[in-house]
Design a protein around this motif. Sequence first.
Motif, PDB file in Angstrom:
ATOM      1  N   THR A 258       0.777  -1.238   0.000  1.00  0.00           N
ATOM      2  CA  THR A 258       0.000   0.000   0.000  1.00  0.00           C
ATOM      3  C   THR A 258       0.810   1.290   0.000  1.00  0.00           C
ATOM      4  OG1 THR A 258      -0.157  -0.123   2.412  1.00  0.00           O
ATOM      5  CG2 THR A 258      -1.959  -1.089   1.138  1.00  0.00           C
ATOM      6  N   ILE A 259       2.050   1.271   0.519  1.00  0.00           N
ATOM      7  CA  ILE A 259       2.724   2.555   0.719  1.00  0.00           C
ATOM      8  C   ILE A 259       4.115   2.660   0.109  1.00  0.00           C
ATOM      9  CG2 ILE A 259       1.510   2.892   2.894  1.00  0.00           C
ATOM     10  CD1 ILE A 259       4.018   2.221   4.380  1.00  0.00           C
ATOM     11  N   SER A 260       4.608   1.585  -0.485  1.00  0.00           N
ATOM     12  CA  SER A 260       6.010   1.604  -0.912  1.00  0.00           C
ATOM     13  C   SER A 260       6.293   2.520  -2.103  1.00  0.00           C
ATOM     14  CB  SER A 260       6.472   0.176  -1.244  1.00  0.00           C
ATOM     15  OG  SER A 260       5.662  -0.388  -2.261  1.00  0.00           O
ATOM     16  N   HIS A 261       5.272   2.905  -2.849  1.00  0.00           N
ATOM     17  CA  HIS A 261       5.533   3.712  -4.059  1.00  0.00           C
ATOM     18  C   HIS A 261       4.764   5.036  -4.047  1.00  0.00           C
ATOM     19  CE1 HIS A 261       7.576   0.223  -5.641  1.00  0.00           C
ATOM     20  NE2 HIS A 261       6.483  -0.507  -5.460  1.00  0.00           N
ATOM     21  N   LEU A 262       4.443   5.527  -2.887  1.00  0.00           N
ATOM     22  CA  LEU A 262       3.673   6.759  -2.797  1.00  0.00           C
ATOM     23  C   LEU A 262       4.570   7.994  -2.894  1.00  0.00           C
ATOM     24  CD1 LEU A 262       1.254   5.781   0.121  1.00  0.00           C
ATOM     25  CD2 LEU A 262       0.736   5.821  -2.319  1.00  0.00           C
ATOM     26  N   SER A 263       3.956   9.129  -3.171  1.00  0.00           N
ATOM     27  CA  SER A 263       4.684  10.386  -3.259  1.00  0.00           C
ATOM     28  C   SER A 263       5.042  10.882  -1.866  1.00  0.00           C
ATOM     29  CB  SER A 263       3.825  11.439  -3.967  1.00  0.00           C
ATOM     30  OG  SER A 263       2.675  11.732  -3.188  1.00  0.00           O
ATOM     31  N   ALA A 264       5.856  11.929  -1.809  1.00  0.00           N
ATOM     32  CA  ALA A 264       6.320  12.465  -0.528  1.00  0.00           C
ATOM     33  C   ALA A 264       5.160  12.873   0.375  1.00  0.00           C
ATOM     34  CB  ALA A 264       7.241  13.658  -0.772  1.00  0.00           C
ATOM     35  N   GLY A 265       4.180  13.572  -0.195  1.00  0.00           N
ATOM     36  CA  GLY A 265       3.042  14.030   0.591  1.00  0.00           C
ATOM     37  C   GLY A 265       2.227  12.887   1.161  1.00  0.00           C
ATOM     38  N   TRP A 266       1.942  11.892   0.319  1.00  0.00           N
ATOM     39  CA  TRP A 266       1.179  10.736   0.783  1.00  0.00           C
ATOM     40  C   TRP A 266       1.961   9.950   1.824  1.00  0.00           C
ATOM     41  CZ3 TRP A 266      -3.766   9.919   0.530  1.00  0.00           C
ATOM     42  CH2 TRP A 266      -4.511  10.495  -0.501  1.00  0.00           C
ATOM     43  N   LEU A 267       3.256   9.754   1.580  1.00  0.00           N
ATOM     44  CA  LEU A 267       4.088   9.034   2.547  1.00  0.00           C
ATOM     45  C   LEU A 267       4.063   9.721   3.901  1.00  0.00           C
ATOM     46  CD1 LEU A 267       7.308   8.024   0.548  1.00  0.00           C
ATOM     47  CD2 LEU A 267       5.641   6.481   1.595  1.00  0.00           C
ATOM     48  N   TYR A 268       4.100  11.028   3.888  1.00  0.00           N
ATOM     49  CA  TYR A 268       4.140  11.799   5.131  1.00  0.00           C
ATOM     50  C   TYR A 268       2.954  11.434   6.021  1.00  0.00           C
ATOM     51  CZ  TYR A 268       4.674  15.801   8.257  1.00  0.00           C
ATOM     52  OH  TYR A 268       4.850  16.591   9.363  1.00  0.00           O
ATOM     53  N   TRP A 269       1.758  11.410   5.450  1.00  0.00           N
ATOM     54  CA  TRP A 269       0.575  11.163   6.268  1.00  0.00           C
ATOM     55  C   TRP A 269       0.341   9.677   6.523  1.00  0.00           C
ATOM     56  CZ3 TRP A 269      -0.604  15.087   8.926  1.00  0.00           C
ATOM     57  CH2 TRP A 269      -0.423  16.377   8.413  1.00  0.00           C
ATOM     58  N   ILE A 270       0.664   8.832   5.563  1.00  0.00           N
ATOM     59  CA  ILE A 270       0.533   7.393   5.782  1.00  0.00           C
ATOM     60  C   ILE A 270       1.457   6.938   6.903  1.00  0.00           C
ATOM     61  CG2 ILE A 270       1.011   5.128   4.767  1.00  0.00           C
ATOM     62  CD1 ILE A 270      -1.587   6.252   3.817  1.00  0.00           C
ATOM     63  N   ASN A 271       2.587   7.619   7.051  1.00  0.00           N
ATOM     64  CA  ASN A 271       3.564   7.221   8.060  1.00  0.00           C
ATOM     65  C   ASN A 271       3.127   7.499   9.492  1.00  0.00           C
ATOM     66  OD1 ASN A 271       5.421   6.022   6.422  1.00  0.00           O
ATOM     67  ND2 ASN A 271       6.726   7.813   6.219  1.00  0.00           N
ATOM     68  N   THR A 272       1.908   8.008   9.674  1.00  0.00           N
ATOM     69  CA  THR A 272       1.371   8.073  11.031  1.00  0.00           C
ATOM     70  C   THR A 272       1.202   6.663  11.602  1.00  0.00           C
ATOM     71  OG1 THR A 272      -0.867   8.211  10.095  1.00  0.00           O
ATOM     72  CG2 THR A 272       0.186  10.275  10.747  1.00  0.00           C
ATOM     73  N   LEU A 273       1.294   5.651  10.730  1.00  0.00           N
ATOM     74  CA  LEU A 273       1.309   4.259  11.198  1.00  0.00           C
ATOM     75  C   LEU A 273       2.474   4.003  12.144  1.00  0.00           C
ATOM     76  CD1 LEU A 273       0.486   2.252   7.933  1.00  0.00           C
ATOM     77  CD2 LEU A 273      -0.939   2.452   9.981  1.00  0.00           C
ATOM     78  N   SER A 274       3.463   4.879  12.105  1.00  0.00           N
ATOM     79  CA  SER A 274       4.610   4.738  12.998  1.00  0.00           C
ATOM     80  C   SER A 274       4.203   4.842  14.457  1.00  0.00           C
ATOM     81  CB  SER A 274       5.665   5.815  12.682  1.00  0.00           C
ATOM     82  OG  SER A 274       6.781   5.701  13.517  1.00  0.00           O
ATOM     83  N   ALA A 275       2.984   5.320  14.719  1.00  0.00           N
ATOM     84  CA  ALA A 275       2.484   5.369  16.087  1.00  0.00           C
ATOM     85  C   ALA A 275       2.336   3.970  16.681  1.00  0.00           C
ATOM     86  CB  ALA A 275       1.146   6.106  16.142  1.00  0.00           C
ATOM     87  N   ILE A 285      11.072  -0.300   4.118  1.00  0.00           N
ATOM     88  CA  ILE A 285      10.190  -0.471   2.962  1.00  0.00           C
ATOM     89  C   ILE A 285      10.279   0.727   2.025  1.00  0.00           C
ATOM     90  CG2 ILE A 285       7.773  -0.652   2.250  1.00  0.00           C
ATOM     91  CD1 ILE A 285       7.292  -2.042   4.997  1.00  0.00           C
ATOM     92  N   GLU A 286      10.318   1.920   2.593  1.00  0.00           N
ATOM     93  CA  GLU A 286      10.140   3.145   1.815  1.00  0.00           C
ATOM     94  C   GLU A 286      11.435   3.732   1.256  1.00  0.00           C
ATOM     95  OE1 GLU A 286       6.385   4.480   4.685  1.00  0.00           O
ATOM     96  OE2 GLU A 286       8.196   5.686   4.590  1.00  0.00           O
ATOM     97  N   VAL A 287      12.539   3.530   1.940  1.00  0.00           N
ATOM     98  CA  VAL A 287      13.798   4.166   1.531  1.00  0.00           C
ATOM     99  C   VAL A 287      14.511   3.295   0.502  1.00  0.00           C
ATOM    100  CG1 VAL A 287      16.060   4.974   2.284  1.00  0.00           C
ATOM    101  CG2 VAL A 287      14.051   5.358   3.725  1.00  0.00           C
ATOM    102  N   THR A 288      14.792   3.874  -0.648  1.00  0.00           N
ATOM    103  CA  THR A 288      15.533   3.203  -1.710  1.00  0.00           C
ATOM    104  C   THR A 288      16.667   4.124  -2.169  1.00  0.00           C
ATOM    105  OG1 THR A 288      14.039   4.098  -3.401  1.00  0.00           O
ATOM    106  CG2 THR A 288      13.506   1.925  -2.506  1.00  0.00           C
ATOM    107  N   PRO A 289      17.700   3.591  -2.790  1.00  0.00           N
ATOM    108  CA  PRO A 289      18.836   4.425  -3.206  1.00  0.00           C
ATOM    109  C   PRO A 289      18.463   5.589  -4.118  1.00  0.00           C
ATOM    110  CG  PRO A 289      19.438   2.125  -3.292  1.00  0.00           C
ATOM    111  CD  PRO A 289      17.957   2.157  -3.010  1.00  0.00           C
ATOM    112  N   ASP A 290      17.371   5.443  -4.884  1.00  0.00           N
ATOM    113  CA  ASP A 290      17.003   6.507  -5.815  1.00  0.00           C
ATOM    114  C   ASP A 290      16.027   7.521  -5.221  1.00  0.00           C
ATOM    115  OD1 ASP A 290      14.865   4.796  -5.638  1.00  0.00           O
ATOM    116  OD2 ASP A 290      14.428   4.775  -7.802  1.00  0.00           O
ATOM    117  N   ILE A 291      15.780   7.457  -3.907  1.00  0.00           N
ATOM    118  CA  ILE A 291      14.856   8.394  -3.273  1.00  0.00           C
ATOM    119  C   ILE A 291      15.469   9.798  -3.282  1.00  0.00           C
ATOM    120  CG2 ILE A 291      15.771   8.124  -0.917  1.00  0.00           C
ATOM    121  CD1 ILE A 291      12.863   8.218   0.083  1.00  0.00           C
TER     122      ILE A 291
END
Length: 354
Positions: A258-275, A285-291
């Motif tokens: 669901t979240i591995s290929h999202l844009s910066a804005g979407w990642l920002y809010w989806i990452n509230t899962l970090s709670a 999952i999200e960090v890749t060398p080409d980020i």
Amino acid sequence: MELSVVQTTLLSLLIAVVLFLPLTVHKVEENLEAFLFLCGVFAVTVSKVWSGHLVLTALEDPIKITVAVLVAGLLFRKFNKHLQKLTQKAVKTLGLRWTLFAIVFLLGITSSLITAIIAALVLSEVTVMLPLERKGRVKLVVYACFSIGMGAVLTSIGEPLGTVVLSKLSGEPHNADFFFLIDHLGWFVLGGIVFMSGLASAIRDNTIQKAPGPKPADASAPDEHSVKSIVIRAAKVYLFVMALVFLGDGLKPLAMKTISHLSAGWLYWINTLSAVLDNATLAAIEVTPDISTRTLTFLLMSLIVSGGMLIPGNIPNIICASKLGIKSKEWAKAAVGLGAAVMVAYFIILTVVL
């Protein structure tokens, strides 16, 4: 692995259960470690990712932090009076408000070098020695854990999140070295630490004891420095971390889907899962060398801020909540609204600056 509709639905429901049940059911709140452990086992079972390696990892990963909690507890038991005198001297010399500011600021700034674990252990011990009522203590711990979580990410030493990111970006094109995250996040993190320190210094008068001297700990144990209490706390931390290992691996397929290929804005809010989900897992999952550095900044700031919102979100939260007997509702009351406001503020700042 490819998740079926049933698996996706069950894992999505599990996230909602983990988020809300500890806040609404007293029995769950009282037995949070066991509850999260069962949720982790359920997640791994639904995702069908059971393996000998996972079980071994779940058994091994909590060892270091558990030993740290156990040893530190025994050391603090031995030197408790000396630390108490030092704390009282700081309050007498600086005043309570500047002492609170200094605690949150110094632990946040140094957590990337002394590790988030040590910073949290120091915080949990010093907090019970301050002349604060329970409400004020909970606020102080929440502010300080936000600060520690922000500071600890800046190096590979502070916490696993920094280690994962620097490892994945060590090659081209980023060639990330020890100072990479300090260079890219330093000013944003410093601003957050100063803000949390300011909040700590502004704890309202009606939460501060009028009588001089520290108040006894709020933890439920009659003697929080007894060997029995120290061992029980360490055991709870072990089970808590093991639960998060299972929960992280069990939810990882859903996160990848669901979240591995999202844009910066979407990642920002989806990452509230970090709670509720380990931030190092999400980063893996999200960090890749080409980020891009812009996307990296967005996702890391969201991970470290949202990680302070609930007890399972960060190791310092777990340690301090266990030591001080802070319940899920108490933590959420002090942290969720604050975390949401900080998330919005950082989103606006990052959007304008980057």
